[in-house]
Every structure is written in structure tokens, then in C-alpha cells.
Design a protein around this motif. Structure first.
Motif, short mmCIF file in Angstrom:
data_model
loop_
_atom_site.label_atom_id
_atom_site.label_comp_id
_atom_site.label_asym_id
_atom_site.label_seq_id
_atom_site.Cartn_x
_atom_site.Cartn_y
_atom_site.Cartn_z
N PHE A 54 -28.38 -3.81 19.87
CA PHE A 54 -27.04 -4.35 20.03
C PHE A 54 -26.22 -3.56 21.04
O PHE A 54 -24.99 -3.64 21.06
CB PHE A 54 -26.28 -4.40 18.69
N ALA A 55 -26.90 -2.77 21.88
CA ALA A 55 -26.22 -1.90 22.85
C ALA A 55 -27.12 -1.74 24.07
O ALA A 55 -28.24 -2.24 24.12
CB ALA A 55 -25.91 -0.55 22.22
N ASP A 56 -26.62 -1.01 25.05
CA ASP A 56 -27.44 -0.67 26.21
C ASP A 56 -27.10 0.77 26.60
O ASP A 56 -26.39 1.47 25.86
CB ASP A 56 -27.25 -1.66 27.36
N ALA A 57 -27.60 1.20 27.75
CA ALA A 57 -27.42 2.60 28.14
C ALA A 57 -25.95 2.97 28.36
O ALA A 57 -25.60 4.15 28.34
CB ALA A 57 -28.23 2.91 29.40
N SER A 58 -25.08 1.97 28.54
CA SER A 58 -23.66 2.28 28.71
C SER A 58 -23.05 2.85 27.44
O SER A 58 -21.94 3.39 27.48
CB SER A 58 -22.90 1.03 29.15
N SER A 59 -23.76 2.74 26.31
CA SER A 59 -23.25 3.36 25.09
C SER A 59 -23.21 4.88 25.19
O SER A 59 -22.58 5.55 24.38
CB SER A 59 -24.07 2.92 23.87
N PHE A 60 -23.88 5.42 26.22
CA PHE A 60 -23.85 6.87 26.47
C PHE A 60 -22.85 7.23 27.58
O PHE A 60 -22.89 8.34 28.10
CB PHE A 60 -25.24 7.37 26.87
N ALA A 61 -21.97 6.31 27.92
CA ALA A 61 -21.09 6.51 29.07
C ALA A 61 -20.18 7.73 28.95
O ALA A 61 -19.82 8.33 29.97
CB ALA A 61 -20.24 5.25 29.30
N ARG A 62 -19.82 8.11 27.73
CA ARG A 62 -18.97 9.30 27.56
C ARG A 62 -19.78 10.57 27.37
O ARG A 62 -19.27 11.67 27.60
CB ARG A 62 -18.01 9.09 26.38
N VAL A 63 -21.02 10.44 26.94
CA VAL A 63 -21.87 11.62 26.75
C VAL A 63 -22.48 12.09 28.07
O VAL A 63 -22.59 13.30 28.32
CB VAL A 63 -22.99 11.31 25.73
#
Length: 240
Positions: free
Chosen positions: A16-25
Motif C-alpha cells: 500500500f506504499a512505495d519508496a516515497s514512504s522513506f522520503a523523510r528518512v
């Protein structure tokens, strides 16, 4: 230390997500001088997704620290057996036992709020007369269940840009459990409404991981990027 001696952090997103879920990390990690790769996971099957991430890992010169969020935890459990993987970091993730499926691990605990908010959508399977089934989260329930402590405007974008998980992935059994031979760290999202936090705790304890708890929604990487980066950096330092 040469660049190939410095571990590369490979960030593996979940369902339900993609690599942009790590945008702040990612900025946190880059700011600490770490090498980072955040590939797109197909989210089609546990075996296929793990094979894909393993292929990404094999092409990286030098050691790798695999960090997996949610379903990505199951993926790194299998892909983490690659020789150059030196550590695993689970972020509100599934730490499967060898021969165990997502459904089996999750089925041993009460359902989370996610169970009542899933949408099942058929999609064409090449070479098959029967369709596959995509699983996603109802957009109107996404913020409360997946990202309660993330800015509502961002959660609204994430809700309509989901990367679904094929239902096939829930039933496939992990052919290996890399945490048996690789040092591992686990983060429990204590206010998780997507995965029952006890599922996370159980998997981490069974694996003997170094574990921390954060009062967070499922998308801990967006809600608490500093805490996530700290744990990943701890793993990197341990194997550097």
C-alpha cells in the motif's frame, strides 16, 4: 575506508506504499554520510519480490544493511540471505520464520483495524485465464489506519497513490529466515492500526532482535524519521 567498505542501506517499502514512504528518512541517512538505495518493490508475490530485492542487493559492491517496512520485513527476511547482507532492520514489519506465511503469522493474533478496510480488485495475469487479486486500503480509512500521525494532506496523497499488494503474497511461505544468521534490529510501532503491534513484538522476540518501541502509526518513517534513522545507523555502526 573505501566506498565499498561502507555499508549501503537498502530501504524496502511495504504494501500500500512505495519508496516515497522513506522520503523523510532518506535525507536523514544521507546527512549522516550513509549510502542509500530505495528500490521499487513489485508487490506481486513474496517469492518474486524477495528475488527482485536479492538481485538489487547482489549488484551493490560491498556490505548491505537491509531495512524493511511492514510487508517489506517479510521481503528482507528472505532476500537477506544474500552474502553481502550484514544486518537487517525491521520497521513495523513482519519477521517470518522459515516455512511461515504472512497469513500464518498474522493469524495467530487478533485482527487490526486494517482487516475491515481492505479492498479487493481483480487484475489480469499474463498467461492465465483467471485474474489475480490486488489488495489495497479504502482511501477514506487510510489516514486513520495507516498514517494517523502523518499530516492529513500528505496522507490524502498517499491514500490515492497506493501500490497494492497481490493477494498471492499473503499465502506464500518464506523459504528462508535471514535473521537466523544475520544480526537484526526491530522497531515496534506501538500505536499501529495496520499490523497488530503484538505481531511485530512476537516476530522480533522470536528472532532475538535488538528492539525499540515508538508511539507511532504504521508509517513510522514519515511520522518519526529521526528515530528510524537512529536505529538504521545503529545497525550500520554494528557491522561497519
Amino acid at each position: 575506508m573505501s566506498p565499498t567498505d561502507n555499508p549501503t542501506v537498502v530501504l524496502v517499502h511495504g504494501a500500500f506504499a512505495d519508496a516515497s514512504s522513506f522520503a523523510r528518512v532518506i535525507p536523514e541517512l544521507l546527512g549522516r554520510g550513509l549510502n542509500v538505495v530505495a528500490p521499487a518493490v513489485p508487490n506481486r508475490s513474496l517469492l518474486g519480490d524477495s528475488a527482485y530485492i536479492a538481485s538489487v542487493v547482489r549488484q551493490i559492491p560491498g556490505p548491505v544493511v537491509l531495512a524493511g517496512h511492514s510487508y517489506g520485513g517479510a521481503v528482507i527476511t528472505v532476500a537477506g540471505v544474500e552474502d553481502n547482507v550484514k544486518a537487517l532492520v525491521y520497521l513495523a514489519g513482519y519477521a517470518l520464520e522459515e516455512g511461515e506465511s504472512l497469513g500464518e503469522l498474522q493469524g495467530g493474533f487478533p485482527d487490526s483495524d486494517l482487516a475491515g478496510a481492505l479492498v479487493y480488485t481483480p487484475f489480469p495475469l499474463e498467461g492465465s485465464p483467471a485474474p489475480g487479486t490486488d489488495v489495497s486500503v479504502r482511501p477514506d480509512r487510510f489516514h486513520a489506519i495507516f498514517a494517523a500521525d502523518v499530516d492529513p494532506s500528505l496522507a490524502a496523497v498517499l491514500a490515492v497513490s497506493q501500490r497494492p499488494l497481490a493477494a498471492q503474497a499473503f499465502g506464500e511461505k518464506a523459504p528462508a529466515a535471514a535473521w537466523k544468521t544475520k544480526p537484526s534490529w526491530g522497531l515496534v510501532a506501538a500505536s499501529d492500526h495496520t499490523i497488530n503491534p503484538d505481531v511485530e513484538r512476537y516476530g522480533y522476540e522470536r528472532a532475538g532482535m535488538t528492539t525499540v518501541e515508538v508511539d507511532s502509526s504504521h508509517l513510522v518513517m514519515l511520522a518519526h524519521p529521526g528515530r528510524v534513522a537512529d536505529l538504521i545507523e545503529e545497525a550500520v555502526r554494528a557491522v561497519r
